[in-house]
Design a protein around this motif. Sequence first.
Motif, PDB file in Angstrom:
ATOM      1  N   PHE A   1       8.176   6.712  -6.643  1.00  0.00           N
ATOM      2  CA  PHE A   1       8.927   5.465  -6.753  1.00  0.00           C
ATOM      3  C   PHE A   1       8.536   4.740  -8.033  1.00  0.00           C
ATOM      4  CE2 PHE A   1       5.226   4.297  -4.118  1.00  0.00           C
ATOM      5  CZ  PHE A   1       4.736   3.177  -4.772  1.00  0.00           C
ATOM      6  N   ASP A   2       9.507   4.037  -8.584  1.00  0.00           N
ATOM      7  CA  ASP A   2       9.300   3.232  -9.788  1.00  0.00           C
ATOM      8  C   ASP A   2      10.261   2.039  -9.723  1.00  0.00           C
ATOM      9  OD1 ASP A   2      11.781   4.340 -10.396  1.00  0.00           O
ATOM     10  OD2 ASP A   2      11.050   5.585 -12.037  1.00  0.00           O
TER      11      ASP A   2
ATOM     12  N   THR B   1       0.828  -1.195   0.000  1.00  0.00           N
ATOM     13  CA  THR B   1       0.000   0.000   0.000  1.00  0.00           C
ATOM     14  C   THR B   1       0.865   1.248   0.000  1.00  0.00           C
ATOM     15  OG1 THR B   1      -1.650  -1.201   1.326  1.00  0.00           O
ATOM     16  CG2 THR B   1      -1.918   1.180   1.136  1.00  0.00           C
ATOM     17  N   ALA B   2       0.440   2.251  -0.805  1.00  0.00           N
ATOM     18  CA  ALA B   2       1.066   3.571  -0.782  1.00  0.00           C
ATOM     19  C   ALA B   2       0.023   4.593  -0.354  1.00  0.00           C
ATOM     20  CB  ALA B   2       1.630   3.929  -2.154  1.00  0.00           C
TER      21      ALA B   2
ATOM     22  N   LEU C   1       4.396   5.127  -8.743  1.00  0.00           N
ATOM     23  CA  LEU C   1       3.584   6.251  -8.265  1.00  0.00           C
ATOM     24  C   LEU C   1       4.281   7.563  -8.584  1.00  0.00           C
ATOM     25  CD1 LEU C   1       1.143   7.283  -6.615  1.00  0.00           C
ATOM     26  CD2 LEU C   1       2.544   7.000  -4.554  1.00  0.00           C
ATOM     27  N   GLY C   2       3.531   8.482  -9.157  1.00  0.00           N
ATOM     28  CA  GLY C   2       4.072   9.800  -9.463  1.00  0.00           C
ATOM     29  C   GLY C   2       2.970  10.808  -9.685  1.00  0.00           C
TER      30      GLY C   2
ATOM     31  N   MET D   1      -0.493   6.257 -11.653  1.00  0.00           N
ATOM     32  CA  MET D   1      -0.254   5.014 -10.928  1.00  0.00           C
ATOM     33  C   MET D   1      -0.220   3.854 -11.915  1.00  0.00           C
ATOM     34  SD  MET D   1      -2.984   6.005  -7.954  1.00  0.00           S
ATOM     35  CE  MET D   1      -3.878   7.061  -9.103  1.00  0.00           C
ATOM     36  N   ILE D   2       0.874   3.135 -11.953  1.00  0.00           N
ATOM     37  CA  ILE D   2       1.080   2.032 -12.897  1.00  0.00           C
ATOM     38  C   ILE D   2       1.225   0.732 -12.120  1.00  0.00           C
ATOM     39  CG2 ILE D   2       2.630   1.073 -14.656  1.00  0.00           C
ATOM     40  CD1 ILE D   2       3.409   3.913 -15.403  1.00  0.00           C
ATOM     41  N   ARG D   3       0.690  -0.332 -12.685  1.00  0.00           N
ATOM     42  CA  ARG D   3       0.852  -1.678 -12.113  1.00  0.00           C
ATOM     43  C   ARG D   3       1.801  -2.474 -12.998  1.00  0.00           C
ATOM     44  NH1 ARG D   3       1.296  -6.759 -10.549  1.00  0.00           N
ATOM     45  NH2 ARG D   3      -0.201  -7.522  -9.011  1.00  0.00           N
ATOM     46  N   HIS D   4       2.952  -2.889 -12.450  1.00  0.00           N
ATOM     47  CA  HIS D   4       3.851  -3.773 -13.187  1.00  0.00           C
ATOM     48  C   HIS D   4       3.129  -5.081 -13.520  1.00  0.00           C
ATOM     49  CE1 HIS D   4       7.217  -1.173 -12.437  1.00  0.00           C
ATOM     50  NE2 HIS D   4       7.233  -1.397 -11.138  1.00  0.00           N
TER      51      HIS D   4
END
Length: 262
Positions: free
Chosen positions: A143-144, A49-50, A155-156, A230-233
């Motif tokens: 962070f990435d 969680t962020a 997250l950015g 917000m990206i999901r790998h």
Amino acid sequence: MIIKMDKIKNGYNEITNMTTKAQDMLMDIGIHKIQRGQIVFFQDGEKETAFLILSGKILFKWREQKAVASRNSLFDENPSVLHVSKNTEVQIEALEDAEVLIQKTTNANEFCDKYYKPEDCISELLGENVWNDMARRIIRTVFDYKNAPYSNMVLGEVVNFPGKWSSYIPHGHDQPEVYYYRFDKDSGFGAGFIGDDVYKIEDNSALCIPGGPTHPQVTAPGYAMYYCWMIRHLKDNPWVGRTNDKRYEWLFEKNIRIWPEK
């Protein structure tokens, strides 16, 4: 897909979840509004969680650590973010009325929790002195894959100057992404593109972008636009960069001339 939310109410305001709402985004995302003096607790046995502060002042407590985070302006200040592994209990106390964006996804890894202060955020001013400044924007990366390879998320934030473009030149990537928007005025609006589809963007809306299509953005003149990205790998396919639409790569050529220049 565009998600237009109602006015933010006290408590949790859901944007997506992994089972019933925009589940192809592979993330639980929402805004938790906390009233001054209220204390809320979070813990998940399966998901990292962020917590990103949008406004107000809060006290984070986790694993015998604590930090005070405050934010007065999405447009002028970098974020504070607490990023925790599964099984970590987080307590948030509102020292003032506050709003916190929450991003979650499954992650079998357990990792060391990290608190990102505003000065830890990578902030870049891009698009200045090119293309008549029409893609001038601020990009903030919290962070990435580079600084958090153990995470399944990225997250950015982006701040679009009024009338300008971002996510430009048009680009895409395999991984799903969600943009959550705020404007500096309630009447602000813009447009988000997913491939050939165009969506009107308004304050407190979100754009769900499946893996693949290009997704440039633009805001109306007179209105500054903020969005959290917000990206999901994907499994064995993390997000490490973007694939530009080759039709627009001529804009990177040196000394290009754009009409009405002759």
